[in-house]
Design an enzyme around this catalytic site. Structure first.
Site, short mmCIF file in Angstrom:
data_model
loop_
_atom_site.label_atom_id
_atom_site.label_comp_id
_atom_site.label_asym_id
_atom_site.label_seq_id
_atom_site.Cartn_x
_atom_site.Cartn_y
_atom_site.Cartn_z
N ASN A 11 -39.65 13.09 19.28
CA ASN A 11 -39.76 12.56 20.72
C ASN A 11 -41.05 13.25 21.14
O ASN A 11 -40.92 14.34 21.78
CB ASN A 11 -38.41 12.81 21.48
CG ASN A 11 -38.78 12.24 22.97
OD1 ASN A 11 -39.77 11.88 23.33
ND2 ASN A 11 -37.78 12.77 23.87
N LYS A 13 -42.63 12.61 23.98
CA LYS A 13 -42.45 12.60 25.40
C LYS A 13 -43.67 12.02 26.02
O LYS A 13 -44.61 11.33 25.47
CB LYS A 13 -42.00 13.95 26.10
CG LYS A 13 -40.65 14.52 25.28
CD LYS A 13 -39.98 15.53 26.13
CE LYS A 13 -38.85 15.98 25.36
NZ LYS A 13 -38.02 17.14 25.91
N HIS A 97 -32.42 9.16 27.56
CA HIS A 97 -32.74 10.53 27.28
C HIS A 97 -32.48 11.07 28.71
O HIS A 97 -32.75 10.61 29.84
CB HIS A 97 -34.27 10.60 26.92
CG HIS A 97 -34.60 11.97 26.83
ND1 HIS A 97 -34.87 12.88 27.71
CD2 HIS A 97 -34.89 12.35 25.50
CE1 HIS A 97 -35.15 14.10 26.80
NE2 HIS A 97 -35.26 13.96 25.60
N GLU A 99 -34.07 13.32 30.28
CA GLU A 99 -35.02 13.47 31.51
C GLU A 99 -35.05 12.27 32.20
O GLU A 99 -35.33 12.16 33.53
CB GLU A 99 -36.50 13.59 30.70
CG GLU A 99 -36.46 15.18 30.24
CD GLU A 99 -37.36 15.39 29.03
OE1 GLU A 99 -38.43 14.37 28.73
OE2 GLU A 99 -37.49 16.54 28.51
N GLU A 169 -27.28 15.47 23.11
CA GLU A 169 -28.57 16.42 23.43
C GLU A 169 -27.92 17.04 24.67
O GLU A 169 -28.08 16.57 25.75
CB GLU A 169 -29.77 15.58 23.73
CG GLU A 169 -30.46 14.79 22.65
CD GLU A 169 -31.93 14.65 22.69
OE1 GLU A 169 -32.64 15.29 21.86
OE2 GLU A 169 -32.39 13.94 23.58
N GLY A 175 -35.65 21.58 25.48
CA GLY A 175 -37.00 22.57 25.96
C GLY A 175 -36.57 23.83 26.39
O GLY A 175 -37.50 24.39 27.29
N SER A 215 -33.72 22.23 21.21
CA SER A 215 -34.54 23.24 20.80
C SER A 215 -34.21 23.47 19.09
O SER A 215 -34.42 24.38 18.65
CB SER A 215 -34.08 24.29 21.47
OG SER A 215 -34.36 24.31 22.90
C1 PEP Z 1 -35.63 16.30 23.43
O1 PEP Z 1 -36.10 15.88 24.60
O2 PEP Z 1 -34.99 15.14 22.91
C2 PEP Z 1 -35.35 17.56 22.58
C3 PEP Z 1 -34.48 17.60 21.85
O3 PEP Z 1 -36.36 18.30 23.21
P1 PEP Z 1 -36.73 20.07 22.54
O4 PEP Z 1 -36.54 19.61 21.04
O5 PEP Z 1 -37.95 20.19 22.87
O6 PEP Z 1 -35.41 20.74 23.13
#
Ligand code: PEP
Length: 252
Positions: A11, A13, A97, A99, A169, A175, A215
Site C-alpha cells: 500500500n 498510500k 483502510h 486511515e 491491521e 506506521g 509495521s
Molecule cells: C498499512 O497502512 O496498510 C500498513 C500496514 O502500514 P505500515 O506497514 O507502514 O505499518
C-alpha cells in the site's frame, strides 16, 4: 494453510511521484528476486498513478486501487467508481483502510465500507477488506468485538465472500514501528477465522486469506508468516522500498 495462496500487498498510500515510482518499480521488477510462485503480489499506487505504474510493472504483480466510490458513475464530483477501475483493467481495490476510517477529514463508517465492498464486488473487483482495533480497544479487551463489528457490517450487505481478502491491521501497529507479535497476530487471525466459520460458513472460514498489516518488514515477516492463520501481509512503509520483495518471499 494448504488451500490458501499466500498474498502480499503493498500500500503506497499518498506517496510518490513519477521519478520515485520509476525507481521503485525498477527495483520490484528485478529479475534477481526469486519470490516464486507460492505468493500473489498486489501493489496499490496512489489512484492517479495506477495506470502509469501498471504500464511499467512486471505483469505477474497485480495492481489495486486504494479506495473507490460507494456506487456507480454519476454526479459524484471527485470520486472514482468501481466500474471505472474495472474498465481501466484493474482487478483489486483496498477498502476500509484505518486511515480512511479514522482521519477526521474522511471518517468512513462501517456501513460505508460495507456499501463500497458490496458494490465493488458487484462491479467485478476483488476487495482487500481492512479491519482492526485501536490501541484503546485492545487495552480494554475489545479486539475481537471491534473486528466482529466491522465484519458484521459487511456481512449485512455481502453474501459471497469468495472475492474478498481480509487484512487484519491493528491500528496501533500501522506506521508506528510497533509490530504485533506472532502470537498476537495468530490469536487475532484465529478469532477472525472463527467469526467467519460461525457467522458465514466453515468453508468461507477455511478458504479466506487473512493478511496481517502493521509495521511488517523484512526482519519480522518470516516469524509472522509461519503462523498457521497468517496468509500474507499488507505492507505500508516497507512497500516503498526494495525490501518489499523480501516480505513477498516470506511464504517460503
Ligand atoms: C498499512 O497502512 O496498510 C500498513 C500496514 O502500514 P505500515 O506497514 O507502514 O505499518
Amino acid at each position: 494453510k494448504m488451500p490458501r495462496k499466500f498474498i502480499v500487498g503493498g500500500n503506497w498510500k499518498c506517496n510518490g511521484d513519477r521519478p520515485s515510482i520509476n525507481a521503485l518499480v525498477q527495483a520490484l521488477n528485478t529479475g534477481e528476486s526469486a519470490i516464486g510462485s507460492g505468493v500473489e503480489v498486489v501493489v496499490a499506487p496512489p489512484m492517479l498513478y495506477g495506470d502509469y505504474a501498471r504500464g511499467l510493472l512486471r505483469p505477474d504483480f497485480g495492481v489495486a486501487f486504494q479506495n473507490c466510490w460507494t456506487g456507480g458513475n454519476g454526479a459524484f464530483t471527485g470520486e472514482v467508481s468501481a466500474n471505472m477501475i474495472k474498465d481501466a483493467g484493474f482487478d483489486w481495490v483496498i477498502l476500509g483502510h484505518s486511515e480512511r476510517r479514522s482521519l477526521p477529514e474522511i471518517m468512513e463508517t462501517d456501513a460505508t465500507v460495507a456499501t463500497k465492498t458490496a458494490y465493488a464486488l458487484k462491479a467485478g473487483l476483488k476487495v482487500i477488506l481492512c479491519i482492526g482495533e485501536t490501541l484503546d480497544a485492545r487495552q480494554s479487551g475489545k479486539t475481537d468485538e471491534v473486528n466482529a463489528r466491522q465484519l458484521a457490517a459487511v456481512a449485512e450487505k455481502v453474501s459471497d465472500w469468495s472475492n474478498i481478502v481480509i487484512a487484519y491491521e491493528p491500528v496501533w501497529a500501522i506506521g508506528t514501528g510497533v509490530v504485533a507479535t506472532p502470537e498476537q497476530a495468530q490469536e487475532t487471525h484465529a478469532q477472525i477465522r472463527k467469526w467467519l466459520a460461525e457467522n458465514l460458513s466453515p468453508q468461507v472460514a477455511q478458504q479466506m486469506r487473512i493478511m496481517y498489516g502493521g509495521s511488517a518488514n523484512a526482519a519480522n515477516a518470516d516469524s509472522l508468516a509461519k503462523q498457521p492463520d497468517v496468509d500474507g501481509f499488507l505492507v505500508g512503509g516497507a512497500s516503498l522500498k526494495p525490501e518489499f520483495l523480501k516480505i513477498a518471499e516470506s511464504w517460503k
